[in-house]
Design a protein around this motif. Structure first.
Motif, PDB file in Angstrom:
ATOM      1  N   ASP A 170     -16.866  13.610 -46.639  1.00 52.02           N
ATOM      2  CA  ASP A 170     -15.741  14.313 -46.018  1.00 52.02           C
ATOM      3  C   ASP A 170     -16.182  15.392 -45.033  1.00 52.02           C
ATOM      4  O   ASP A 170     -15.434  15.720 -44.105  1.00 52.02           O
ATOM      5  N   LEU A 171     -17.378  15.948 -45.192  1.00 56.03           N
ATOM      6  CA  LEU A 171     -17.849  16.975 -44.264  1.00 56.03           C
ATOM      7  C   LEU A 171     -18.208  16.381 -42.904  1.00 56.03           C
ATOM      8  O   LEU A 171     -18.248  17.101 -41.895  1.00 56.03           O
ATOM      9  N   GLN A 172     -18.443  15.083 -42.862  1.00 61.23           N
ATOM     10  CA  GLN A 172     -18.886  14.454 -41.625  1.00 61.23           C
ATOM     11  C   GLN A 172     -17.741  14.080 -40.685  1.00 61.23           C
ATOM     12  O   GLN A 172     -17.963  13.431 -39.671  1.00 61.23           O
ATOM     13  N   PRO A 205     -24.652  20.635 -46.477  1.00 53.38           N
ATOM     14  CA  PRO A 205     -24.292  19.431 -45.736  1.00 53.38           C
ATOM     15  C   PRO A 205     -25.394  18.377 -45.753  1.00 53.38           C
ATOM     16  O   PRO A 205     -25.105  17.176 -45.796  1.00 53.38           O
ATOM     17  N   GLU A 206     -26.662  18.829 -45.734  1.00 50.66           N
ATOM     18  CA  GLU A 206     -27.776  17.874 -45.748  1.00 50.66           C
ATOM     19  C   GLU A 206     -27.808  17.101 -47.069  1.00 50.66           C
ATOM     20  O   GLU A 206     -27.990  15.874 -47.081  1.00 50.66           O
ATOM     21  N   ARG A 207     -27.638  17.815 -48.174  1.00 50.12           N
ATOM     22  CA  ARG A 207     -27.617  17.139 -49.478  1.00 50.12           C
ATOM     23  C   ARG A 207     -26.416  16.199 -49.577  1.00 50.12           C
ATOM     24  O   ARG A 207     -26.540  15.074 -50.059  1.00 50.12           O
ATOM     25  N   GLU A 208     -25.265  16.656 -49.112  1.00 52.34           N
ATOM     26  CA  GLU A 208     -24.058  15.822 -49.174  1.00 52.34           C
ATOM     27  C   GLU A 208     -24.262  14.528 -48.385  1.00 52.34           C
ATOM     28  O   GLU A 208     -23.851  13.449 -48.820  1.00 52.34           O
ATOM     29  N   ALA A 209     -24.893  14.626 -47.211  1.00 55.38           N
ATOM     30  CA  ALA A 209     -25.132  13.444 -46.392  1.00 55.38           C
ATOM     31  C   ALA A 209     -26.113  12.497 -47.083  1.00 55.38           C
ATOM     32  O   ALA A 209     -25.945  11.267 -47.046  1.00 55.38           O
TER      33      ALA A 209
END
Length: 399
Positions: free
Chosen positions: A157-159, A98-102
């Motif tokens: 999309d994860l956020q 999630p950190e990389r995606e953000a």
């Protein structure tokens, strides 16, 4: 003896080789861009123009010009070497975080059009996902009630999950929806993302494992503009027959003042030839951001214009799709959703009038009935993702 304090865990941001290659390219582009700015300032000072007026045209000549050309050429040569080095690193198959995606989503929000135009591997490719995975791989028990959620600027999309709540998963639990999440490069023009989204929806509905009884689209912030653009550009597509409802959370239907403020800064810097080169730095913001000035939805809203200096709201009217129920949710940081302060404060990013589709021009006003609108007090732009009263209203509207 005082015991050592417990170690504070650091947020993990494991980047892949392709990410490092992309950052290397972006760094080279930045150095070249800053070199251009410094060269322009040097040329302006050497030309001794007036305090106010246009910057002098051209570039420095002689040895000065040779130095700047050499810096650019050297930087690009080093960049090509680094690019070849990272290209030789084996492909990384480790799962993303999630950190990389953000981190990647934020880069795409600010410079996404540049990343896409230069073929940078950090550019997000539009897709439909569930839990960060391709939706076909992640589907459990699909139902005929299809819900597609569209995230906002510089997000992913994860956020949609905030403080343990996800509107999509909650609606799946309570109303039997199958949520699917759009993942896209929010720095590209809204109409470009809208066109890609419309094409994906064709594939989604046509290939859904069970007959689609209804399609609902839920957009947050910029995602609502992308959804409206998809409806306009995909008006004749098969999936529009299944679309029953549209829900917008904090969507700037008529723009956001922060982007207009960015344009004013650009204009102010351009008043003096000595400051004009610095305006190039402000103009590095993405097409997705500049589309927020007035809420552009169509290609015609930005084509054949300087998107950084556009001052008139001359958008082509884009009505809501006929026969599709539309719902609007807005927030205000004020304690009460009425009065001048509540109207002007908005949610910190989007004014109330913009989120509620109100406009002085009848051709641009959305005219959504009061029963299809909700204003949440003492809330900011992101609180719309998890406030209980928002979810209760969603559940009531979509029942």
């Amino acid at each position: 003896m005082t015991p050592n304090p417990p170690a504070v865990p650091r947020a993990r941001l494991p980047l892949r080789a392709a990410d490092l290659r992309g950052l290397s390219r972006l760094g080279v582009d930045a150095v070249v861009g800053v070199t251009d700015v410094v060269e322009a300032m040097h040329h302006t000072i050497a030309s001794v123009p007036g305090i106010v007026g246009p910057a002098p045209a051209g570039r420095p000549s002689g040895i000065t010009g040779f130095v700047y050309r050499t810096v650019r050429a050297t930087t690009r040569t080093v960049g090509r070497g680094l690019d070849a080095l990272w290209a030789a690193v084996p492909f990384d198959t480790t799962a993303s975080t999630p950190e990389r995606e953000a981190f990647v989503a934020a880069l795409n929000g600010v410079w996404g059009d540049h990343l896409a135009d230069t073929g940078n591997p950090l550019a997000i490719t539009v897709s439909l996902r569930v839990g960060g995975r391709p939706y076909r791989e992640a589907l459990a028990t699909p139902t005929g009630r299809l819900l597609v959620l569209v995230h906002g600027l510089a997000m992913n999309d994860l956020q949609w999950t905030r403080r343990g709540h996800d509107h999509g998963q909650a609606l799946a639990r309570d109303l039997g929806f199958s949520p699917v999440y759009l993942h896209y490069n929010s720095g590209r023009h809204v109409s470009q993302n809208g066109r890609a989204f419309a094409e994906l929806l064709d594939e989604l509905v046509a290939g859904w494992p069970v007959p689609v009884e209804e399609l609902v689209i839920l957009g947050h912030s910029l995602g609502g503009l992308v959804a409206r653009s998809a409806c306009h550009l995909g008006a004749a597509r098969p999936w529009m027959k299944a679309l029953s409802r549209l829900v917008f959370l904090g969507t700037p239907h008529h723009g956001a003042p922060l982007e207009r403020g960015g344009r004013l800064v650009d204009a102010a810097l351009g008043l003096s030839p000595y400051a004009a080169p610095l305006a190039r730095l402000g103009k590095a913001r993405s097409a997705g951001i500049t589309d927020l000035r007035f809420g552009n939805l169509q290609d015609a809203d930005w084509q054949h214009r300087d998107r950084h200096s556009q001052t008139r709201d001359d958008r082509a009217p884009t009505p809501l799709p006929a026969g599709v129920a539309t719902y609007l949710v807005a927030a205000t940081k004020a304690g009460r959703p009425i009065g001048l302060h509540g109207a002007t404060a908005g949610d910190g990013l989007v004014p109330l009038a913009s989120a509620l589709g109100e406009h002085r021009s009848p051709a641009l006003a959305l005219k959504v009935p009061a029963s299809h609108r909700l204003v949440v007090a003492s809330a900011n732009h992101w609180d719309l993702l998890d406030r209980p009263e928002v979810y209760r209203k969603l559940r009531s509207w979509l029942r």
